[in-house]
Design an enzyme around this catalytic site. Structure first.
Site, mmCIF file in Angstrom:
data_model
loop_
_atom_site.group_PDB
_atom_site.id
_atom_site.type_symbol
_atom_site.label_atom_id
_atom_site.label_comp_id
_atom_site.label_asym_id
_atom_site.label_seq_id
_atom_site.Cartn_x
_atom_site.Cartn_y
_atom_site.Cartn_z
ATOM 1 N N ASN A 178 100.114 77.393 24.751
ATOM 2 C CA ASN A 178 100.628 76.143 25.356
ATOM 3 C C ASN A 178 100.149 74.880 24.635
ATOM 4 O O ASN A 178 100.855 73.875 24.590
ATOM 5 C CB ASN A 178 100.307 76.092 26.851
ATOM 6 C CG ASN A 178 98.839 76.171 27.147
ATOM 7 O OD1 ASN A 178 98.057 76.709 26.356
ATOM 8 N ND2 ASN A 178 98.433 75.655 28.285
ATOM 9 N N GLU A 275 88.044 80.299 28.529
ATOM 10 C CA GLU A 275 88.777 79.164 29.106
ATOM 11 C C GLU A 275 90.062 79.735 29.685
ATOM 12 O O GLU A 275 90.999 80.038 28.946
ATOM 13 C CB GLU A 275 89.093 78.130 28.014
ATOM 14 C CG GLU A 275 87.876 77.475 27.385
ATOM 15 C CD GLU A 275 87.118 76.585 28.349
ATOM 16 O OE1 GLU A 275 87.706 76.140 29.350
ATOM 17 O OE2 GLU A 275 85.926 76.362 28.105
ATOM 18 N N CYS A 309 97.128 74.737 31.860
ATOM 19 C CA CYS A 309 96.148 75.470 32.667
ATOM 20 C C CYS A 309 95.547 74.619 33.778
ATOM 21 O O CYS A 309 95.236 75.100 34.851
ATOM 22 C CB CYS A 309 95.032 75.981 31.767
ATOM 23 S SG CYS A 309 94.308 74.690 30.749
ATOM 24 N N GLU A 488 84.260 73.538 26.586
ATOM 25 C CA GLU A 488 84.690 73.023 25.290
ATOM 26 C C GLU A 488 84.524 71.504 25.326
ATOM 27 O O GLU A 488 84.370 70.897 26.382
ATOM 28 C CB GLU A 488 86.143 73.415 25.035
ATOM 29 C CG GLU A 488 86.266 74.928 25.052
ATOM 30 C CD GLU A 488 87.497 75.475 24.375
ATOM 31 O OE1 GLU A 488 87.377 76.001 23.269
ATOM 32 O OE2 GLU A 488 88.572 75.405 24.980
HETATM 33 P P1 NAD Z 1 97.203 85.499 27.208
HETATM 34 O O1 NAD Z 1 95.936 85.808 27.907
HETATM 35 O O2 NAD Z 1 98.362 86.383 27.423
HETATM 36 O O3 NAD Z 1 96.968 85.478 25.610
HETATM 37 C C1 NAD Z 1 96.005 84.638 25.028
HETATM 38 C C2 NAD Z 1 95.600 85.201 23.674
HETATM 39 O O4 NAD Z 1 94.938 86.445 23.856
HETATM 40 C C3 NAD Z 1 96.753 85.457 22.720
HETATM 41 O O5 NAD Z 1 96.366 85.054 21.433
HETATM 42 C C4 NAD Z 1 96.919 86.977 22.792
HETATM 43 O O6 NAD Z 1 97.454 87.531 21.603
HETATM 44 C C5 NAD Z 1 95.482 87.417 22.986
HETATM 45 N N1 NAD Z 1 95.305 88.716 23.630
HETATM 46 C C6 NAD Z 1 96.134 89.345 24.490
HETATM 47 N N2 NAD Z 1 95.583 90.515 24.888
HETATM 48 C C7 NAD Z 1 94.378 90.620 24.275
HETATM 49 C C8 NAD Z 1 93.324 91.580 24.305
HETATM 50 N N3 NAD Z 1 93.408 92.690 25.056
HETATM 51 N N4 NAD Z 1 92.219 91.357 23.567
HETATM 52 C C9 NAD Z 1 92.105 90.241 22.829
HETATM 53 N N5 NAD Z 1 93.067 89.286 22.754
HETATM 54 C C10 NAD Z 1 94.191 89.467 23.482
HETATM 55 O O7 NAD Z 1 97.535 83.992 27.581
HETATM 56 P P2 NAD Z 1 98.790 83.101 27.150
HETATM 57 O O8 NAD Z 1 99.995 83.604 27.852
HETATM 58 O O9 NAD Z 1 98.811 82.970 25.684
HETATM 59 O O10 NAD Z 1 98.365 81.674 27.727
HETATM 60 C C11 NAD Z 1 98.576 81.294 29.051
HETATM 61 C C12 NAD Z 1 97.291 81.382 29.851
HETATM 62 O O11 NAD Z 1 96.249 80.663 29.185
HETATM 63 C C13 NAD Z 1 97.410 80.733 31.215
HETATM 64 O O12 NAD Z 1 96.812 81.563 32.190
HETATM 65 C C14 NAD Z 1 96.642 79.424 31.074
HETATM 66 O O13 NAD Z 1 96.132 78.932 32.279
HETATM 67 C C15 NAD Z 1 95.572 79.803 30.107
HETATM 68 N N6 NAD Z 1 95.043 78.631 29.394
HETATM 69 C C16 NAD Z 1 93.787 78.176 29.717
HETATM 70 C C17 NAD Z 1 93.285 77.041 29.095
HETATM 71 C C18 NAD Z 1 91.910 76.504 29.427
HETATM 72 O O14 NAD Z 1 91.407 75.698 28.667
HETATM 73 N N7 NAD Z 1 91.283 76.905 30.520
HETATM 74 C C19 NAD Z 1 94.053 76.377 28.146
HETATM 75 C C20 NAD Z 1 95.310 76.879 27.829
HETATM 76 C C21 NAD Z 1 95.806 78.012 28.465
#
Ligand code: NAD
Length: 518
Positions: A178, A275, A309, A488
């Site tokens: 995002n 995060e 998020c 962060e």
């Molecule tokens: P996601 O958890 O599906 O994927 C995030 C990353 O993890 C991707 O690069 C993905 O390839 C990788 N990944 C997936 N499975 C994995 C595994 N088993 N081991 C290691 N890496 C793996 O999340 P998304 O759909 O990319 O992002 C949306 C989510 O991120 C939402 O829940 C949002 O709230 C959260 N988010 C949080 C913050 C924050 O700062 N707190 C910021 C942005 C997004």
């Protein structure tokens, strides 16, 4: 010149420029997209490919190989080699190079912003701010690099202790889609500042700007191998989490994947920073400035198509003003301009993908089944050429909601606000905290004491008083409860990328009761 009005009263931008290209001309379509040892490289053991799409058009921007375990290993080894000299530089020397990367980002702000838009679907005005925030991040950490230090502690009889703040080694960074470049910058800048090197894996959906950043790092003078980039899916992320020579994982993404990563990293007790997601409250008291509260609710729900998020999608409104607030909020939301994300007039762009858009629409349908009433939006907007295959969803407000509904309890990660009435301060604080998450919260009131009382009791890592979704690099950003571990940004991030070593220095003969003199 650019808009037409639909029955739902949303303005939709339609570009009349047929000469415009809707895919990046900056990148060849088939890579290489990894960046290791100062060079663009192909994976040595790709385990498949992902198509990287422009979410506004579904045009394929790139076909990116998924890096396997050997490729991850090569990137880690390159980082280990680079660490030997990078970690020995003074903070000041590192800081100059990190600041220089901040400058390079600024010089390329428009190009990076356009690339982010093409790969993510967010409107260009937002992407420009995102890129500015990335530059700020490198300039900030470059500026404080020389202040990263330990301390001297005086002990009895002239003995003393040194508390040294040392780097960790090779950090593994994994990002979400995002805020692609911002997520990457928030990890790379503090990790490098502290003397670590980093292998970063962006989301497979939005891998392009992180690659541009790795190239700019070399141009800024950051040595080869200090910042390596591997592309891939969750499988690649897993390999990074399981690599024995990675000292720490810094992850941004969903709660379920975060929990999984914690398990993977527990095998060799890697440090982990998470995060994660949230379902955040926005509290609007009856003594607020109503116009500011409406602006706050827009910022809390519809930036980046609601894919944020820290969004405040549980909008708690005090009962005496709920009618007036809702009327104004619906009016402002209905006027949002949806359209070509690259057009300056667009306020809302495309959601990231078809499956994600379908998930958001399914949540709205579930909300309606459970008794919510839709006041506006919540529809897939069929856009004119060349956006007919993009996934545009009109910003949605649901009312008649209660705390037990799925749409109120679960993170939707889309443009969906739920309005919840409340009567008292006590009640709203209790309800706001009734969630396993704790990323952020917002409070609108003119009463300073009420604002502080409320923020003291909210269980969230960030609280905005009379604003929402503002994240200056000077403030720590992290979650309470299941929204994460660690922070962060800010000087506090330094703790997350260093470890302490105590050195005791004896200045006298050893006083040893176990020693029997002859
Ligand atoms: P996601 O958890 O599906 O994927 C995030 C990353 O993890 C991707 O690069 C993905 O390839 C990788 N990944 C997936 N499975 C994995 C595994 N088993 N081991 C290691 N890496 C793996 O999340 P998304 O759909 O990319 O992002 C949306 C989510 O991120 C939402 O829940 C949002 O709230 C959260 N988010 C949080 C913050 C924050 O700062 N707190 C910021 C942005 C997004």
């Amino acid at each position: 010149m650019f808009y037409l009005t639909t029955s739902s009263k949303l303005c939709i931008l339609r570009s009349k420029s047929s000469s415009r290209k809707y895919f990046s001309t900056l990148f060849v379509k088939d890579g290489p997209y990894n960046f290791v040892d100062g060079q663009k490289t192909h994976p040595i053991d790709s385990i498949g490919f992902t198509n990287v799409l422009n979410p506004a058009t579904s045009v394929v921007l790139a076909k990116v190989a998924v890096s396997g375990a050997n490729t991850v290993d090569k990137a880690v080894k390159s980082c280990e080699e680079a660490y030997k000299s990078w970690s020995l530089l003074s903070g000041f020397e590192r800081g100059k190079l990190i600041s220089s990367l901040g400058q390079k980002i600024l010089e390329n702000q428009e190009t990076l912003a356009q690339l982010e838009v093409e790969n993510n679907g967010k409107p260009i005005w937002e992407a420009r701010l995102d890129i500015q925030s990335c530059a700020d991040c490198f300039l900030y950490f470059g500026g404080i690099a020389s202040t990263v230090s330990g301390k001297h502690i005086q002990l009895p009889n002239s003995s003393f202790g040194l508390v040294k703040r040392e780097s960790l080694g090779v950090v593994g960074g994994i990002g979400a889609w995002n805020y692609p470049l911002q997520t990457c910058s928030w990890k790379v800048a503090p990790a490098l500042t502290c003397g670590n090197t980093i292998v970063y894996k962006p989301s497979e959906l939005t891998p392009l700007t992180a690659l541009a950043l790795a190239e700019l790092a070399i141009k800024a003078g950051i040595p080869e191998g200090v910042f390596n980039l591997v592309q891939g899916s969750g499988e690649t992320g897993k390999n990074l989490c399981c690599h024995p020579d990675v000292a720490k994982i810094s992850f941004t993404g969903s709660v379920p994947v975060g929990k999984n990563i914690l398990k993977l990293a527990s095998n060799d007790l890697k440090r982990v920073m998470l995060e994660l997601g949230g379902k955040n409250p926005l509290i609007i008291y009856d003594d607020c400035d109503l116009e500011n509260a409406v602006k706050g609710a827009l910022l809390a729900n519809f930036l980046s198509q609601g894919q944020v998020c820290s969004n405040g999608s549980r909008v708690f409104v005090q009962r005496s003003i709920i009618e007036q607030f809702t009327k104004e909020f619906v009016k402002a939301t209905s006027q949002l301009v949806i359209g070509d994300p690259l057009d300056d007039k667009t306020q809302v762009g495309a959601t990231i993908s078809k499956p994600h858009a379908e998930k958001v629409l399914a949540y709205i349908a579930r909300g309606l089944e459970e008794g919510a009433i839709k006041l506006c939006g919540g529809e897939r907007i069929q856009m004119p050429d060349p956006f007919q295959n993009g996934y545009f969803i009109s910003p949605c407000i649901l009312t008649n909601c209660h705390d037990d509904m799925t749409v109120v309890k679960e993170e939707i990660f889309g443009p969906v606000a739920t309005i919840l009435p409340f009567d008292t301060e006590e009640e709203v604080i209790r309800r706001a905290n009734q969630t396993p998450y704790g990323l952020s919260a917002g409070i609108f009131t003119k009463d300073l004491r009420r604002a502080h009382r409320t923020s003291d009791r909210l269980q969230s890592g960030t609280i905005w008083v009379n604003n929402f979704n503002v994240t200056p690099v000077e403030l720590p950003f992290g979650g309470f409860k299941q929204s994460g571990i660690g922070v962060e940004c800010s000087t506090e991030a330094i703790q997350c990328y260093t470890q302490l070593k105590s050195v005791y220095v004896e200045m006298n003969d050893v006083d040893c009761p176990l020693y029997n003199s002859k």
